[in-house]
Write a protein that holds these residues in place. Structure first.
Motif, PDB file in Angstrom:
ATOM      1  N   ALA C 274       0.816  -1.208   0.000  1.00 59.85           N
ATOM      2  CA  ALA C 274       0.000   0.000   0.000  1.00 59.85           C
ATOM      3  C   ALA C 274       0.851   1.259   0.000  1.00 59.85           C
ATOM      4  N   ASP C 357     -11.274  -0.252   1.632  1.00 59.05           N
ATOM      5  CA  ASP C 357     -12.412   0.572   1.231  1.00 59.05           C
ATOM      6  C   ASP C 357     -13.594  -0.244   0.705  1.00 59.05           C
ATOM      7  N   ARG C 364      -5.417   1.167   2.338  1.00 58.18           N
ATOM      8  CA  ARG C 364      -4.798   2.500   2.337  1.00 58.18           C
ATOM      9  C   ARG C 364      -4.225   2.754   3.721  1.00 58.18           C
TER      10      ARG C 364
END
Lengths: 557, 296, 376
Positions: C274, C357, C364
């Protein structure tokens, strides 16, 4: 009783080779492996006592190893005990637990023993992992190294020597526990589980003792491992340890302490040899383990025994069996049902001392059931049984045997690994008494032969000798003449007559009328669980009911 | 207090039916050779990985991916079962039964570490039997996969029952299990019935592995726990009783779910083993009795 | 005079060549990690991180290594250590993530003076007074603070339920979570210990709901973490989940539909897949090209640790003792973070929180907790 076992030389040679390999490598890594070999060998020698000698697949031995390790770690780290007395605690705690576990577990049959002990091991693992006082999943760390008289034995040669002294101790203990008459009794309990109680051998005492000894030995191994590593974690309670011990015991050969040491020396370093395969080394290890068991299905010791047979013990001189004479057997109202089938229905009779009573009847008329009830192998059903003035129907078969009730079997269980002498001495009060019993049945010249080499007639003679060796006052025999030649029958007849004349009471179940009718003082005929006739041979043979129920058919055939 | 009773029940039933398949295979081998197959858990685990591998060859859009690969997984594991019989049992059929313990432990090691080294240590997710999603039942959200698992496992159990009960092959299998010497004497090919038992054990383990791998993922170290569950189920159900083992499996799953949902996992696990020990003390022949009385 | 000069020059040349030869002489850094058993996933990540670093040493450094399995017991780990010490004369050892194994190995390595480079989170391993343990992953005292603070302060969780594994990883994490929550004035409504062999997590989730939990804190290994997330999603619990570092492992997310991951967060030291920084991206690409799997924070931590050892060797530390002293005294800019010892061998002091998400299996980075233990 001791004979020189030449297999000892083979093991000595192996030990020499192992030591040479160790000295050649010589670094701390090699010494550490040799130390580990010793640690697992100790626990495996103990395992041989329950697995090999009792024949019980007790999967708790690995857990006792771990419990020993935990006992030592907690005693030294939490209670400040020094390592040497700590080792004593590491032996005693599992030994005590082993005895406690044996009480319920030893009553179970084979595969249930395996699961019950596995369940106990799982519980120990769960507790160690989840209880904070036991250190949780991280375990206990900071265990002090072994020091003796101020000398630190933490690593290398000193630790190696300490551990292998433990191996010697375990071998000595194991040897002591399984030597001589006790060893023969253990083998009889394992390989003749039905006959053993009828010979007065009670499995419980042996099982509890052996469990305790095995668990204590495992604890010694575990304690030494804790001292060696300095930490104890739930890893010592996982099934992996048990697998290692089981593999060592099986590859070593059932029951053999020295075989276990040799197998430990073979299996423990094995994964190290394949280190070059990185994560694949355990695949190769599994393959090697598989090869070992396929190539040596009876283990190293079993393979060695083929090449160098175990010498039978040298029997002592012949002595006498003091019989307890003059006691009669009396049964009253004996009954037994199997489901809806009535096998015995109010059977009563007496066998006076000095007399031979024949019990006849068609197949399924209840003859063997009656013997099972009297000897106590079957303890379900009604009726009273008396041995002289002692009422025996609530007693265990072993207790009845010790009171002077002995029994021969139609298909005798003879432990194949024992010599003829050992089979009998297992039931006898002494070696001399065993020789006397062998003499009476004409087997004394074959005393050192393997029992497995006897023919069918000799096997029954051995079974009778074994029963006689207990010094019985009442003797129950189940078809003793079946399969014998005319000459052998004659010899058996005169032996039975002599035994009765000396004051014993004999109850003989027999199909062969030309053998039984001249022999028996009285005959009892059973039909469908009831006594239909009783009297002298002539009156019973002439009884029309008997002729219809039984003899007629026999005569025709 | 507990709201999700329907979900918990369905979960216990789904888990129990996969345990039952595993236990069934376990007990078939016990009956065939009189020895415990310690690699049985590894066969279930391997079934999961084979399912993952076969499903990867299907197009992404395939419907019913689990059902499509199920026959392949069962066939592959039946073959593994045969190989197991060939190398783990056949050379040892005259050796003491405990030798088979060791040989199957060794084969279990090989399978577990071959999977770790060859495929990797990561847990994997197997194909769903009938796609994902859930349905509303009795006011509760139930995963369709759970219902499919119960249905498929139930069908397999019934099929095995029919095979054992109503075919000549099944009768031979049972006869050989009860008394191999007698079976051989009356001309039943014991070698074949033994091989068939191992193959069926493998196939059932494969089916169990597939269904577990979707619901609960599969990792190379899963074997030991599954083997223990099958063992306990077999003992609860009565040694050698095929249907007892299946019932035992359901009993374990229900017990674990209920106790874990109302008290805790730790208590559930401890009580399970304590319960088994108590059972052995009180009823030394299992909850439902043994398959046949021991002959004196 | 000129003869003396020539002699001196010749002697100098001989010395320099000797030193150069010595510099080129390979150093040994064995890799002892659990690549079989229940920690094989984490151990293999360690192995791969170490191997990647060892295969690309800095200029002028030549290194040999061998990978040995430490499996699941202290005994195997100590045997592997003994072998490494006696047969390879190592300058440092890449050591297992399994805390119990480290506790057994540390005293032996301490006697030999050989540094152990690990990513184990078990707090105790650096509290024994040994100066050879170097940890390139924040301890539970750092990451659990991040996890608890994020749940309480950012997500507003007031009645958390904690599900933790009955392993060293789970128990240690559980202890630190409870401590941090107490500092924040929060008491968990459920603390459930879960054996790694447990299949169905629905009973635990149901109990969390019955206890009125408003958030889940997970301290489970990879598979069970994924299972908890999936079953919570399937049950429609709708609770925020802050998981332990196992969640950030790419193999965990690979088990789940991205939709099930919506709103799930996790603590970790780093998240190589990430991270947008070019150096980390390059590492992730090289790692996947080499091993066919995506790197996690354990791999990166072990990579950074071994790289620091190699930097020490390149900086002239040619013996185990010199490497140990160099590691204790210097700061190293690694890919995941900047490493410096707190005096007991804890090199990593930063934690991050990553969240998913619901559309992707790549999280993230949403929050950084730097210098949680006050060390910068």
């Amino acid at each position: 009783m001791r004979a020189i076992d030449r297999r000892g030389w083979v093991y000595a040679l192996m030990a020499l080779l192992g030591f040479a390999a160790l000295a050649a490598a010589g670094d701390g890594y090699a010494l550490r492996i040799a130390t580990l070999v010793g640690i697992y060998a100790i626990a495996a020698i103990g395992f041989q006592l329950v697995f090999g000698h009792l024949g019980l697949l007790a999967l708790s031995q690995g857990a006792f190893f771990g419990i020993g390790a935990y006992a030592l770690a907690l005693a030294t780290v939490e209670l400040g005990v020094t390592p040497l007395p700590g080792l004593l605690i590491a032996v005693l705690v599992p030994a005590l637990l082993g005895a406690l576990v044996a009480l319920p577990v030893a009553r179970l049959e084979s595969h249930y023993v395996a699961l019950a002990t596995l369940g106990l091991a799982q519980l120990a693992l769960l507790l160690a992992t989840n209880l904070e006082v036991l250190g949780g999943a991280n375990g206990v760390y900071g265990v002090p190294p072994l020091t003796v008289l101020g000398v630190n034995l933490a690593e290398g040669w000193p630790m190696l020597v300490a551990v292998w002294l433990g191996v010697a101790l375990a071998l000595a203990l194991g040897g002591w526990a399984t030597a001589g008459r006790r060893g023969a009794r253990l083998t009889t309990l394992r390989d003749a589980p039905l006959a053993a109680p009828a010979l007065g051998l009670d499995p419980m005492g042996y099982r509890v003792g052996m469990f305790a000894l095995a668990a204590g030995t495992a604890g010694l191994g575990g304690g030494l491992q804790a001292l060696d590593l300095g930490v104890v974690s739930p890893a010592v309670l996982r099934f992996d340890v048990m697998v290692t011990l089981l593999a060592i015991a099986v590859v070593g050969g059932r029951g053999s302490g020295l075989g276990a040491v040799a197998a430990a020396a073979l299996l423990v370093p094995l994964p190290e040899l394949f280190r070059g395969f990185e994560s694949g080394y355990l695949i190769v290890y599994g393959g090697a383990m598989l090869a070992a068991i396929v190539l040596l299905p009876r283990g190293l010791d079993g393979a060695l025994a083929r090449m160098v047979p175990r010498p039978a013990p040298i029997p002592p001189r012949q002595g006498t069996v003091p019989p307890r004479l003059g006691v009669a057997l009396r049964v009253e109202g004996l009954s037994r049902r199997f489901g809806g089938v009535v096998a015995l229905d109010g059977v009563s009779f007496t066998v006076p001392s000095g007399r031979i009573v024949g019990l006849i009847g068609a197949n399924g008329s209840g003859k063997t059931t009656a013997l099972n009830r009297i000897s106590g192998l079957d303890r379900v059903g009604g009726g009273e049984m008396w041995l002289g003035k002692t009422r025996i129907d609530t007693l265990s078969p072993a207790r009845r045997a010790r009171l002077g009730l002995a029994r021969g079997f139609q298909h005798p269980e003879i432990p194949a690994d024992l010599s003829v002498f050992e089979v009998v001495v297992a039931a006898a009060p002494s070696g001399e008494a065993a020789m006397a019993a062998l003499d009476r049945t004409g087997l004394i010249d074959r005393a050192r032969e393997p029992a497995a080499s006897l023919g069918p007639a000799a096997r029954r003679g051995l079974d009778l000798a074994r029963a006689l060796a207990t010094g019985p006052s009442v003797l129950l025999l189940d078809e003793p003449a079946a399969g014998l030649t005319a000459e052998e029958r004659d010899r058996l007849s005169s032996l039975l007559r002599r035994l009765a004349r000396e004051g014993r009471a004999l109850l003989v179940v027999e199909h062969s009328m030309d053998f039984l009718l001249p022999l028996a003082d009285r005959i009892i005929c059973l039909d469908a669980g009831r006594v239909i006739a009783e009297g002298t041979a002539d009156t019973v043979a002439a009884d029309p009911a008997v002729r219809t129920a039984y003899l007629g058919r026999e005569v025709v055939s | 207090m507990i709201e999700a009773i329907p979900q918990l029940l369905v979960n216990a039933l789904a888990l129990g039916s996969t345990y039952a398949l595993a236990a069934l295979g376990f007990v078939l081998v016990i009956n065939a050779v009189g020895a415990v197959n310690f690699a049985h858990g590894e066969l279930v685990m391997l079934g999961g990985f084979v399912a993952v591998g076969l499903a990867a060859t299907l197009p992404e859009t395939a419907v019913l991916p689990g059902l499509i690969v199920l026959p392949g997984v069962m066939l592959a594991l039946a073959a593994v079962g045969l190989v197991l019989a060939l190398i783990g049992y056949a050379p040892l059929r005259r050796a003491p039964p405990v030798s088979v313990f060791i040989s199957t432990i060794a084969i279990g090691l090989i399978i577990q570490h071959a999977v770790t080294a060859g495929i990797g240590p990561e847990p994997r997710v197997g194909p769903p039997l009938i796609g994902t999603g859930s349905v509303e039942l009795f006011g509760a959200v139930i995963a369709r996969q759970q219902l499919a698992t119960i249905a498929v496992a139930g069908l397999l159990l019934v099929a095995v029952h029919a095979l054992l009960k109503h075919t000549r092959f099944g009768r031979r299998l049972r006869a050989a299990a009860q008394d191999p010497v007698m079976a051989r004497a009356i001309g039943i090919p014991v070698v074949l019935t033994t091989a068939a038992s191992f193959a069926m054990a493998g196939a059932l383990a494969g089916a169990a592995g597939l269904m577990l791998s979707n619901q609960y993922f599969v990792a190379p170290t899963d074997g030991a726990v599954l083997m223990l569950k099958a063992y306990v189920a077999t003992v609860i159900g009565g040694w050698g009783r095929v249907w007892g083992a299946a019932l035992g499996a359901f009993a374990i799953a229900a017990f674990e779910t209920v106790v874990a949902a109302s008290v805790s996992y730790l208590v559930a696990e401890v009580l399970l083993y304590v319960g088994v020990l108590a059972l052995l003390m009180l009823r030394p022949r299992g909850l439902f009795g043994e398959a046949e009385g021991r002959r004196a | 005079m000129s003869r003396l000069f020539h002699t001196l020059v010749a002697a100098l040349v001989v010395m320099v060549t000797a030193m150069a030869a010595r510099a080129a002489e390979p150093v040994s850094i064995p890799v002892l990690v659990p690549i079989t058993g229940f920690l094989a996933l984490e151990g293999t990540a360690q192995r791969n991180g170490a191997v990647l670093a060892l295969d690309t040493p800095p200029a002028g450094v030549s290194v040999t290594y061998e990978v040995s399995d430490t499996a699941t017991s202290p005994e195997v780990a100590v045997t592997a250590l003994r072998r490494a010490l006696d047969r390879f004369d190592p300058v440092a050892i890449a050591a297992p993530i399994f805390g119990t194994q480290m506790l057994a190995m540390a005293p032996i390595a301490n006697r030999a003076g050989v540094p152990l480079i690990t990513v184990s989170g078990t707090a105790k391993i650096t509290e024994l007074g040994h100066d050879v343990v170097f940890r390139f992953f924040p301890t539970d005292a750092v990451v659990k603070v991040a996890q608890a603070r994020y749940a309480v302060r950012e997500l507003g969780v007031k009645r958390p339920a904690i599900l933790y594994q009955t392993t060293a990883y789970g128990q240690s994490g559980h202890g630190h979570l409870v401590r941090t929550l107490a500092e924040l004035g929060i008491a968990p409504v459920l603390e459930e210990a879960i054996d790694p062999g447990i299949k169905d997590l629905l009973p635990a989730l149901e109990r969390a709901r019955a206890a009125g939990a408003d958030g889940l804190l997970l301290q489970l290994h990879s598979g069970p973490t994924a299972l908890a997330v999936r079953q919570a999603h399937g049950l429609g619990l709708g609770l925020p989940i802050v998981a332990g570092s196992a969640m950030h492992q790419p193999s965990t997310a690979a088990l789940l539909d991205p939709a099930a991951l919506k709103g799930v967060c996790a603590e970790t030291a780093s998240a190589p897949i990430a991270d947008a920084r070019p150096a980390v991206k390059a590492f992730a690409v090289a790692f996947e090209a080499r091993f066919g799997t995506k790197p996690d924070a354990f791999a990166l931590g072990q990579y950074d640790g071994v790289r620091m050892v190699l930097a020490a060797v390149a900086g002239g530390a040619r013996t185990a003792g010199a490497v140990r002293d160099w590691l204790a005294a210097n700061r190293y800019e690694g890919l995941a973070m900047s490493y410096v010892s707190d005096g007991t061998g804890n090199m990593a002091h930063d934690a991050i929180i990553v969240c998913y998400d619901g559309n992707s299996r790549v999280p993230r980075i949403v929050k950084r907790y730097d210098a949680v233990d006050g060390i910068r």
